[in-house]
Design an enzyme around this catalytic site. Structure first.
Site, mmCIF file in Angstrom:
data_model
loop_
_atom_site.group_PDB
_atom_site.id
_atom_site.type_symbol
_atom_site.label_atom_id
_atom_site.label_comp_id
_atom_site.label_asym_id
_atom_site.label_seq_id
_atom_site.Cartn_x
_atom_site.Cartn_y
_atom_site.Cartn_z
ATOM 1 N N GLY A 213 0.834 -1.197 0.000
ATOM 2 C CA GLY A 213 0.000 0.000 0.000
ATOM 3 C C GLY A 213 0.865 1.241 0.000
ATOM 4 O O GLY A 213 2.070 1.181 0.315
ATOM 5 N N GLN B 164 2.632 9.933 2.088
ATOM 6 C CA GLN B 164 3.989 9.379 2.224
ATOM 7 C C GLN B 164 4.939 9.890 1.143
ATOM 8 O O GLN B 164 6.154 9.774 1.288
ATOM 9 C CB GLN B 164 3.941 7.843 2.181
ATOM 10 C CG GLN B 164 3.188 7.234 3.363
ATOM 11 C CD GLN B 164 3.068 5.741 3.228
ATOM 12 O OE1 GLN B 164 2.148 5.252 2.591
ATOM 13 N NE2 GLN B 164 3.983 5.000 3.825
ATOM 14 N N CYS C 276 5.620 -0.405 7.645
ATOM 15 C CA CYS C 276 5.287 0.860 6.994
ATOM 16 C C CYS C 276 6.517 1.324 6.202
ATOM 17 O O CYS C 276 7.623 1.329 6.741
ATOM 18 C CB CYS C 276 4.920 1.906 8.047
ATOM 19 S SG CYS C 276 4.457 3.502 7.347
ATOM 20 N N LEU C 277 6.274 1.711 4.960
ATOM 21 C CA LEU C 277 7.388 2.178 4.127
ATOM 22 C C LEU C 277 7.983 3.476 4.683
ATOM 23 O O LEU C 277 9.125 3.809 4.377
ATOM 24 C CB LEU C 277 6.916 2.370 2.681
ATOM 25 C CG LEU C 277 6.386 1.096 2.005
ATOM 26 C CD1 LEU C 277 5.833 1.411 0.624
ATOM 27 C CD2 LEU C 277 7.479 0.031 1.920
ATOM 28 N N HIS D 246 -4.778 1.299 7.568
ATOM 29 C CA HIS D 246 -3.422 1.854 7.714
ATOM 30 C C HIS D 246 -3.233 3.050 6.765
ATOM 31 O O HIS D 246 -2.694 4.096 7.159
ATOM 32 C CB HIS D 246 -2.421 0.734 7.411
ATOM 33 C CG HIS D 246 -0.973 1.103 7.451
ATOM 34 N ND1 HIS D 246 -0.095 0.605 8.381
ATOM 35 C CD2 HIS D 246 -0.223 1.907 6.644
ATOM 36 C CE1 HIS D 246 1.115 1.096 8.165
ATOM 37 N NE2 HIS D 246 1.070 1.890 7.098
ATOM 38 N N GLU D 247 -3.701 2.893 5.509
ATOM 39 C CA GLU D 247 -3.494 3.967 4.509
ATOM 40 C C GLU D 247 -4.414 5.167 4.774
ATOM 41 O O GLU D 247 -3.994 6.319 4.602
ATOM 42 C CB GLU D 247 -3.716 3.426 3.088
ATOM 43 C CG GLU D 247 -2.840 2.247 2.688
ATOM 44 C CD GLU D 247 -1.362 2.445 2.914
ATOM 45 O OE1 GLU D 247 -0.890 3.596 2.948
ATOM 46 O OE2 GLU D 247 -0.657 1.430 3.080
ATOM 47 N N HIS E 210 -2.853 7.247 7.273
ATOM 48 C CA HIS E 210 -1.831 8.146 6.706
ATOM 49 C C HIS E 210 -2.479 9.434 6.189
ATOM 50 O O HIS E 210 -1.964 10.537 6.413
ATOM 51 C CB HIS E 210 -1.098 7.466 5.539
ATOM 52 C CG HIS E 210 0.071 6.616 5.938
ATOM 53 N ND1 HIS E 210 1.116 7.073 6.700
ATOM 54 C CD2 HIS E 210 0.378 5.320 5.640
ATOM 55 C CE1 HIS E 210 2.008 6.110 6.867
ATOM 56 N NE2 HIS E 210 1.579 5.033 6.234
HETATM 57 O O1 K1U Z 1 1.625 2.373 4.000
HETATM 58 C C1 K1U Z 1 2.685 1.793 3.924
HETATM 59 O O2 K1U Z 1 3.662 2.236 4.472
HETATM 60 C C2 K1U Z 1 2.789 0.490 3.178
HETATM 61 C C3 K1U Z 1 2.737 -0.717 4.087
HETATM 62 C C4 K1U Z 1 1.316 -1.209 4.171
HETATM 63 C C5 K1U Z 1 0.971 -2.191 5.256
HETATM 64 C C6 K1U Z 1 1.720 -3.324 5.495
HETATM 65 C C7 K1U Z 1 1.372 -4.219 6.487
HETATM 66 C C8 K1U Z 1 0.259 -3.978 7.236
HETATM 67 C C9 K1U Z 1 -0.473 -2.849 7.016
HETATM 68 C C10 K1U Z 1 -0.133 -1.958 6.013
HETATM 69 C C11 K1U Z 1 3.661 -1.789 3.498
HETATM 70 O O3 K1U Z 1 3.443 -2.239 2.430
HETATM 71 S S1 K1U Z 1 5.010 -2.298 4.434
HETATM 72 C C12 K1U Z 1 5.751 -3.573 3.414
HETATM 73 C C13 K1U Z 1 4.991 -4.864 3.440
HETATM 74 O O4 K1U Z 1 4.160 -5.069 4.306
HETATM 75 C C14 K1U Z 1 5.226 -5.901 2.415
HETATM 76 C C15 K1U Z 1 6.160 -5.746 1.446
HETATM 77 C C16 K1U Z 1 6.356 -6.725 0.491
HETATM 78 C C17 K1U Z 1 5.610 -7.858 0.508
HETATM 79 C C18 K1U Z 1 4.669 -8.041 1.485
HETATM 80 C C19 K1U Z 1 4.462 -7.051 2.436
HETATM 81 ZN ZN ZN Z 2 2.502 3.197 6.272
#
Ligand code: K1U
Ligand code: ZN
Length: 167
Positions: free
Chosen positions: A46, A51, A91-92, A133-134, A137
């Site tokens: 996401g 972000q 979270c990125l 989560h998004e 944000h």
């Molecule tokens: O919003 C963001 O920072 C993105 C975030 C979203 C998220 C992940 C987990 C739970 C809730 C919301 C991410 O994508 S973090 C990276 C991640 O979870 C992932 C990356 C590659 C493959 C699978 C998962």
């Molecule tokens: Zn996030």
């Protein structure tokens, strides 16, 4: 298409409340393309416009295994919630930090798609977690704010130190 730089916690810009998109035009469609490319490259499931320092209510999500099911949410609203679930989140904008957050288990969402058409869907599991989560944000909230103040301070210190080393 372009990769957009992602803001890292504790940057205060992550606490900006995003404004609704007035019109889904070419500019917003370009933003959606760039956000999708940035999300897939990260890689993430996401990304919220906040972000990438754009304070308008735009989200991209793809929770599919094959990374071929892009969901675009413009001006999303969570109109119903039920149940509770606990899920480990990342979270990125908070790289390398993962922790468990309690959120609604089932949600109903209404939003505009990239053509400006309104649609509604029900979500549970990881999709429900990711939408919440998004949307957080877009409201200026980062998942670590659900953790204890002690954990938040430890995470802040760690990321500030890491940013100094990599600057
Ligand atoms: O919003 C963001 O920072 C993105 C975030 C979203 C998220 C992940 C987990 C739970 C809730 C919301 C991410 O994508 S973090 C990276 C991640 O979870 C992932 C990356 C590659 C493959 C699978 C998962
Ligand atoms: Zn996030």
């Amino acid at each position: 298409m372009a990769l957009l730089p992602i803001i890292h916690y504790p940057d205060p810009r992550l606490h900006t409340k995003a404004k609704p998109v007035a019109k889904v035009d070419q500019r917003i469609q370009q933003l959606v393309e760039n956000m999708a490319e940035t999300m897939y490259a990260a890689p993430g499931i996401g990304l919220a416009a906040t972000q990438v320092d754009v304070h308008e209510r735009v989200i991209t999500i793809d929770v599919s295994e094959e990374k071929n099911t892009l969901l675009v949410l413009i001006n999303p609203e969570i109109t119903a919630r039920s149940g509770e679930q606990e899920c480990e989140e990342g979270c990125l904008s908070v790289p390398g930090i993962f922790d468990v957050v309690k959120r609604s288990a089932q949600i109903t969402v209404t939003a505009l798609n990239q053509r400006g058409e309104r649609f509604e869907f029900d979500a549970d599991g990881i999709l429900a977690v990711c939408v919440q989560h998004e949307v957080d944000h877009l409201d200026g909230r980062v998942f670590v704010e659900y953790l204890s103040l002690l954990k938040q301070n430890r995470i802040k210190t760690k990321l500030v130190k890491r940013a100094r080393v990599t600057a």
